[in-house]
Scaffold this motif. Sequence first.
Motif, PDB file in Angstrom:
ATOM      1  N   ALA A 222     -14.112  13.690  -5.766  1.00 59.88           N
ATOM      2  CA  ALA A 222     -12.944  13.033  -5.173  1.00 59.88           C
ATOM      3  C   ALA A 222     -11.769  13.191  -6.125  1.00 59.88           C
ATOM      4  O   ALA A 222     -11.851  12.790  -7.285  1.00 59.88           O
ATOM      5  N   PRO A 223     -10.674  13.787  -5.647  1.00 54.52           N
ATOM      6  CA  PRO A 223      -9.509  13.913  -6.527  1.00 54.52           C
ATOM      7  C   PRO A 223      -8.819  12.573  -6.677  1.00 54.52           C
ATOM      8  O   PRO A 223      -9.018  11.662  -5.871  1.00 54.52           O
ATOM      9  N   ALA A 224      -8.025  12.452  -7.747  1.00 56.20           N
ATOM     10  CA  ALA A 224      -7.056  11.356  -7.780  1.00 56.20           C
ATOM     11  C   ALA A 224      -5.902  11.771  -6.876  1.00 56.20           C
ATOM     12  O   ALA A 224      -5.554  12.943  -6.807  1.00 56.20           O
ATOM     13  N   LEU A 225      -5.336  10.810  -6.163  1.00 59.49           N
ATOM     14  CA  LEU A 225      -4.202  11.110  -5.302  1.00 59.49           C
ATOM     15  C   LEU A 225      -2.989  11.436  -6.178  1.00 59.49           C
ATOM     16  O   LEU A 225      -2.642  10.644  -7.047  1.00 59.49           O
ATOM     17  N   PRO A 226      -2.371  12.612  -5.994  1.00 59.78           N
ATOM     18  CA  PRO A 226      -1.175  12.902  -6.805  1.00 59.78           C
ATOM     19  C   PRO A 226      -0.056  11.929  -6.424  1.00 59.78           C
ATOM     20  O   PRO A 226       0.267  11.783  -5.254  1.00 59.78           O
ATOM     21  N   LEU A 227       0.487  11.248  -7.427  1.00 65.59           N
ATOM     22  CA  LEU A 227       1.481  10.197  -7.178  1.00 65.59           C
ATOM     23  C   LEU A 227       2.817  10.584  -7.792  1.00 65.59           C
ATOM     24  O   LEU A 227       2.876  11.252  -8.817  1.00 65.59           O
ATOM     25  N   GLU A 228       3.892  10.105  -7.146  1.00 65.33           N
ATOM     26  CA  GLU A 228       5.226  10.337  -7.721  1.00 65.33           C
ATOM     27  C   GLU A 228       5.392   9.559  -9.011  1.00 65.33           C
ATOM     28  O   GLU A 228       5.982  10.032  -9.970  1.00 65.33           O
ATOM     29  N   GLU A 229       4.874   8.330  -9.006  1.00 60.66           N
ATOM     30  CA  GLU A 229       5.059   7.459 -10.165  1.00 60.66           C
ATOM     31  C   GLU A 229       3.714   6.902 -10.594  1.00 60.66           C
ATOM     32  O   GLU A 229       3.027   6.280  -9.781  1.00 60.66           O
ATOM     33  N   PHE A 297      -6.016  10.843   1.626  1.00 58.18           N
ATOM     34  CA  PHE A 297      -7.141  11.479   0.935  1.00 58.18           C
ATOM     35  C   PHE A 297      -7.780  12.550   1.819  1.00 58.18           C
ATOM     36  O   PHE A 297      -8.199  13.592   1.330  1.00 58.18           O
ATOM     37  N   LYS A 298      -7.848  12.284   3.115  1.00 57.38           N
ATOM     38  CA  LYS A 298      -8.400  13.296   4.027  1.00 57.38           C
ATOM     39  C   LYS A 298      -7.530  14.539   4.037  1.00 57.38           C
ATOM     40  O   LYS A 298      -8.013  15.672   3.924  1.00 57.38           O
ATOM     41  N   GLU A 299      -6.221  14.333   4.175  1.00 54.92           N
ATOM     42  CA  GLU A 299      -5.304  15.479   4.204  1.00 54.92           C
ATOM     43  C   GLU A 299      -5.371  16.260   2.902  1.00 54.92           C
ATOM     44  O   GLU A 299      -5.244  17.482   2.877  1.00 54.92           O
ATOM     45  N   LEU A 300      -5.568  15.527   1.812  1.00 53.40           N
ATOM     46  CA  LEU A 300      -5.588  16.150   0.486  1.00 53.40           C
ATOM     47  C   LEU A 300      -6.803  17.057   0.293  1.00 53.40           C
ATOM     48  O   LEU A 300      -6.746  18.016  -0.483  1.00 53.40           O
ATOM     49  N   THR A 301      -7.898  16.755   0.961  1.00 51.82           N
ATOM     50  CA  THR A 301      -9.159  17.421   0.616  1.00 51.82           C
ATOM     51  C   THR A 301      -9.811  18.194   1.762  1.00 51.82           C
ATOM     52  O   THR A 301     -10.649  19.054   1.497  1.00 51.82           O
TER      53      THR A 301
ATOM     54  N   ALA B 222      -7.866  21.582  -4.296  1.00 55.00           N
ATOM     55  CA  ALA B 222      -9.170  22.249  -4.333  1.00 55.00           C
ATOM     56  C   ALA B 222      -9.771  22.071  -5.717  1.00 55.00           C
ATOM     57  O   ALA B 222      -9.157  22.460  -6.717  1.00 55.00           O
ATOM     58  N   PRO B 223     -10.953  21.464  -5.801  1.00 55.54           N
ATOM     59  CA  PRO B 223     -11.575  21.313  -7.122  1.00 55.54           C
ATOM     60  C   PRO B 223     -12.113  22.660  -7.608  1.00 55.54           C
ATOM     61  O   PRO B 223     -12.313  23.574  -6.814  1.00 55.54           O
TER      62      PRO B 223
END
Lengths: 308, 308
Positions: A222-229, A297-301, B222-223
């Motif tokens: 599971a990635p960390a969600l890339p955040l602006e801040e 998270f779904k869109e991210l992965t 993508a991991p």
Amino acid sequence: MGKLLAVGSMAFDAIETPFGKTDKILGGAAPYIGLAASQFDIEIAIVSVVGEDFPKNYLSLLESKNIDTSAIEIVKGGKTFFWSGKYHNDLNSRDTIETQLNVLGDFNPVVPEDYKDADVVMLGNLHPGTQLSVIDQMAKKPQLIILDTMNFWMDNTWDELIQVISKVDVITINDEEARQLTKEYSLVKAAKKINEMGPKFVVIKKGEHGALLFHGDNVFFAPALPLEEVFDPTGAGDTFAGGFAGYIATTKDISFENMKNAVIYGSNLASFCVEKFGTERVENLSKSEIHQRLLQFKELTQFEIELT
Amino acid sequence: MGKLLAVGSMAFDAIETPFGKTDKILGGAAPYIGLAASQFDIEIAIVSVVGEDFPKNYLSLLESKNIDTSAIEIVKGGKTFFWSGKYHNDLNSRDTIETQLNVLGDFNPVVPEDYKDADVVMLGNLHPGTQLSVIDQMAKKPQLIILDTMNFWMDNTWDELIQVISKVDVITINDEEARQLTKEYSLVKAAKKINEMGPKFVVIKKGEHGALLFHGDNVFFAPALPLEEVFDPTGAGDTFAGGFAGYIATTKDISFENMKNAVIYGSNLASFCVEKFGTERVENLSKSEIHQRLLQFKELTQFEIELT
């Protein structure tokens, strides 16, 4: 209704990040674990210890989230555990400025009668002897015992750490700690060695680089969600653990497929935690915000490749 | 059939990792890009330069993969670009021991007539002036121009780098380089700034921590596949780029959804690259191995959460 027993420190934290600093605020593993797990429809009790200086409104806050605080010992005349730290510019590393163990140094956890049959036990980062004592007090084997620990206990209390590791189902540690624990550089090999030490599930936390779940030959990321801040990383690992534990306590399903979801929920809640100082963001979090972020998270992965 | 023009260095590499060392072997960006892209049913040409010392069998190897090598200039009496490096124990960092630019120092790329209408142009890491010259030679605007670059050009040829960045559709750089290029710590903010500089798509490579694809407000992750053994990271980024470019050249679809698949294919091929020294593993790679690994990527990342 699922029942979660959360054992961990309660503290005053004084935090400095590149974006600001706080006076003493609510800290320690247990509040983060409890607040994250309180997002689920479960019974939660915290076992911990504080001093007489611990503000009543912190306890009220936890109670307002339906967290049972009656097993939080208040030591008369004692002072609450204190930690202060300063994050480096990249937020990936920090220096501890001061640690005052205070009442945590003599912490003797007492599991309440009505939680000796908890479904899930979340052992926050503590002396492994303290963690062992909790396991020994359980009247029946919980469906899942989750252990958080850190390099300090590897350096100082190796034998007791190995003993508690042998008695748990899930361990959560970071990548460097997994390597230190096993002397293996490859995380795949490290996870296999940890499997052999006891835990059937190994969660390796990589901070801004996400989290890996290992179970036998299965692996999930599971990635960390890339955040602006990113404002303050304090408590992100405990929030992850609380989300993970709470999701398992509510679903009571410890299949690998369901553990994946637990890892996603943990990552989801942790992504909120870092957006403000301390527990502020996870105190004020709506179900719809969490669902919105699940979609992110779904869109991210998620991807759809035709296997040609 | 899709047509891919790959421009990049060709080199002798001498590599030392904790697991062994090589004499001079085939290296440089172009062979990795070409070999990775040759997994797809497309036409590929490499534009590059080598010295008279460059072994004919390296060229034959590329030709055996249906890569057109006729635009690889062989400089009479010249010596091929040479790089030697030594990886640290964690394989995440390396020291360059020696660099001999040799004929690469005067590289003047000439795009062959029948590739001036290529669908995809992959500009491997080179002097930005060299990369600009390739773009200027194209007879029609390619569907996609992909740029790889590095911190060295940010330090030494800023103006030309900014110029070439403004003319490409996709940039691939690592996380530290994205921060250096934009003065933004958050990768989300960095990607937005890079969008404003030209590239509609930003790929941030994080090595063992995977790769991020940004496009406007969309982000995909993508991991890297967790591996038991990582032997030699050399060329993993170029293999990623070759897989990415080859997938786009064969599908001719530059939607964000399809770019996600390109990132997965790139990560897939890169995961093989690191398993042996140099190009050895990507030279000997079957379609069924790649498909098998695609399934592993799916298992690694896909989850099914009921939104309650």
